[in-house]
Design an enzyme around this catalytic site. Structure first.
Site, PDB file in Angstrom:
ATOM      1  N   VAL A   8      48.782  33.044  54.082  1.00 58.79           N
ATOM      2  CA  VAL A   8      49.205  32.014  53.128  1.00 58.79           C
ATOM      3  C   VAL A   8      49.352  32.613  51.724  1.00 58.79           C
ATOM      4  O   VAL A   8      50.230  32.222  50.953  1.00 58.79           O
ATOM      5  CB  VAL A   8      48.202  30.844  53.114  1.00 58.79           C
ATOM      6  CG1 VAL A   8      48.578  29.813  52.048  1.00 58.79           C
ATOM      7  CG2 VAL A   8      48.122  30.179  54.483  1.00 58.79           C
ATOM      8  N   CYS A   9      48.506  33.580  51.415  1.00 61.75           N
ATOM      9  CA  CYS A   9      48.433  34.129  50.052  1.00 61.75           C
ATOM     10  C   CYS A   9      49.774  34.630  49.500  1.00 61.75           C
ATOM     11  O   CYS A   9      50.159  34.256  48.384  1.00 61.75           O
ATOM     12  CB  CYS A   9      47.383  35.224  49.979  1.00 61.75           C
ATOM     13  SG  CYS A   9      45.711  34.630  50.321  1.00 61.75           S
ATOM     14  N   PRO A  10      50.549  35.458  50.242  1.00 63.76           N
ATOM     15  CA  PRO A  10      51.801  35.925  49.652  1.00 63.76           C
ATOM     16  C   PRO A  10      52.798  34.799  49.395  1.00 63.76           C
ATOM     17  O   PRO A  10      53.582  34.871  48.450  1.00 63.76           O
ATOM     18  CB  PRO A  10      52.332  36.933  50.671  1.00 63.76           C
ATOM     19  CG  PRO A  10      51.652  36.601  51.949  1.00 63.76           C
ATOM     20  CD  PRO A  10      50.302  36.083  51.553  1.00 63.76           C
TER      21      PRO A  10
END
Length: 212
Positions: free
Chosen positions: A50-52
């Site tokens: 999810v982070c990128p």
């Protein structure tokens, strides 16, 4: 402990940019000395899932934040070197190449601890080794802080790991807070730029509710 209405902690943290420069950032100073708002968003780990998507979403909206006199700063507990490796990994390979705002590398977790945003479910003291054993990943949740030009936090929120943020909502919150600063009015539910606000008194809410 909620930070809303209080000064953001004054502490310098290592940071990395897309050029590979490592430097110190004090988020409170960035707001006050530059007379700008700051959005500081934390994410759990580099090279994850999810982070990128979030880092690219904040990059895509960078112009909108700049129009609103707002600095964007990302943060995690990864090292500056790992940040730089991720910044040099192409988007097609899950990287964040093209992100230009600074990213805090709070690898000693000093600021994350102050903010109480680490994923630590419990701690157990081991008498034999005279040490503590922690349960949890010891990385940050998806915490977001909006800070005004005086260094005061006017919004904070925390998402669990699997749930990505809506960048547009933070733009709306900045618009609403700026409207309050400039006009002295308050912003009702679902307020957006260009919509009617109201006076913070009985007549104001009565007039607003009558019209809406």
């Amino acid at each position: 402990m909620a930070l809303v209405g209080k000064k953001f902690p004054s502490i310098a943290v290592d940071a990395m940019n897309e050029m590979g420069d490592t430097f110190k950032i004090n988020v409170l100073d960035e707001a006050v000395k530059n007379n700008k708002k700051v959005i500081l968003f934390w994410y759990p780990k580099d090279f994850t899932f999810v982070c990128p998507t979030e880092l690219h979403a904040f990059q895509a909206a960078l112009g909108e934040f700049e129009k609103r006199n707002t600095l964007v700063i990302g943060a995690s507990c990864d090292t500056a070197e790992v940040h730089f490796a991720w910044l040099n990994t192409h988007k097609d390979n899950g990287g964040i190449e093209g992100v230009t705002y600074p990213i805090l590398a709070d690898s000693n977790r000093n600021l994350a601890n102050m903010l109480r945003i680490l994923d630590l479910s419990s701690e157990t003291y081991n008498e034999e080794t005279d040490s503590y054993v922690y349960e949890g990943d010891n990385v940050t949740f998806r915490a977001t802080f909006l800070i005004d030009e005086e260094g005061t936090v006017f919004h904070e929120s925390v998402n669990h790991m699997p749930v990505g943020r809506n960048v547009g909502e933070f733009i709306r919150l900045i618009d609403a807070y700026t409207h309050v600063q400039k006009n002295g009015e308050v912003c009702p539910a679902n307020w957006e730029e260009g919509k009617e606000a109201m006076n913070a008194d009985r007549n104001g809410v009565a007039a607003y509710l009558s019209a809406n």
